[in-house]
Design an enzyme around this catalytic site. Sequence first.
Site, PDB file in Angstrom:
ATOM      1  N   HIS A 134       0.830  -1.207   0.000  1.00 59.42           N
ATOM      2  CA  HIS A 134       0.000   0.000   0.000  1.00 59.42           C
ATOM      3  C   HIS A 134       0.866   1.259   0.000  1.00 59.42           C
ATOM      4  O   HIS A 134       1.684   1.460   0.889  1.00 59.42           O
ATOM      5  CB  HIS A 134      -0.885  -0.020   1.251  1.00 59.42           C
ATOM      6  CG  HIS A 134      -1.933   1.030   1.305  1.00 59.42           C
ATOM      7  ND1 HIS A 134      -2.194   1.757   2.433  1.00 59.42           N
ATOM      8  CD2 HIS A 134      -2.812   1.474   0.365  1.00 59.42           C
ATOM      9  CE1 HIS A 134      -3.188   2.592   2.211  1.00 59.42           C
ATOM     10  NE2 HIS A 134      -3.583   2.449   0.952  1.00 59.42           N
TER      11      HIS A 134
ATOM     12  N   HIS B 199      -1.948  11.197  -2.001  1.00 60.41           N
ATOM     13  CA  HIS B 199      -3.260  10.691  -1.623  1.00 60.41           C
ATOM     14  C   HIS B 199      -4.243  11.820  -1.369  1.00 60.41           C
ATOM     15  O   HIS B 199      -5.327  11.869  -1.960  1.00 60.41           O
ATOM     16  CB  HIS B 199      -3.158   9.802  -0.385  1.00 60.41           C
ATOM     17  CG  HIS B 199      -4.481   9.303   0.099  1.00 60.41           C
ATOM     18  ND1 HIS B 199      -5.279  10.018   0.972  1.00 60.41           N
ATOM     19  CD2 HIS B 199      -5.167   8.161  -0.174  1.00 60.41           C
ATOM     20  CE1 HIS B 199      -6.374   9.336   1.215  1.00 60.41           C
ATOM     21  NE2 HIS B 199      -6.335   8.205   0.533  1.00 60.41           N
TER      22      HIS B 199
END
Length: 245
Positions: free
Chosen positions: A12, A54
């Site tokens: 991730h 992000h």
Amino acid sequence: MTDWPYPRWVAHRGAGKLAPENTLAAFKLGASHGYRMFECDVKLSADGVPFLMHDATLERTTNGVGTGGDQPWDQLARLDAGGWHSRAYAGEPLPTFENIARYCLANGHLLNIEIKPTPGVEAKTGEVVANYANRIWAGQAVPPLLTSFRPESLQGAMQSQPQLPRGLLLDTLWDGWFDIARQLQCVAIVCNFRLWTPQLVAQVHGAGMRCSSYTVNESQDAQRLVQLGTDGIITDRVDLFAPAP
């Protein structure tokens, strides 16, 4: 996509929480733990350069201020994207998508690209990211997997580069998600891991799509997902889970 060319385990944002997320340093650390597929978030600068981040805003993971997508790349490139994590990573820059992609190709790594648009440019972000990916991966045996929570972004990607595989990200099973995934010709559904049930796995597999999960950091959760027959697990714990097979 009849065959599934991707490994079960995906790191991730490069290396989870062990390094500053979405940086080259994180990818290198994840690779040092044996991972060969990575997930990252990609958005556009104000002047159209795809880069890794992000959040919509800069404050959490850089020393910048404001919305990342509102700033040109020459300003974003000067930011420190590592000092927030730890002193050891101070000065780590934001990477362009192209630089990360070239690193992955040079090292035989695979990529799950989450299209993470700044609000208002969902379709454009999908289009640009897909065009970059198509150019960079031209001639490669295994293309990147393009995913997004935003159907508009996947629609933009499909319209510009329909041959690239797509996956719909879900945090909840909102009304119409299944029909949208089929309309977008998705090859995968990537769910919050808590959503998967035997019935949902059967529904997705029955439609010819694969089942993947985020973000799985506990052994008991990973074991349940394997037993359910899901196909992919995205994790922060690159130090806990052995990535093969």
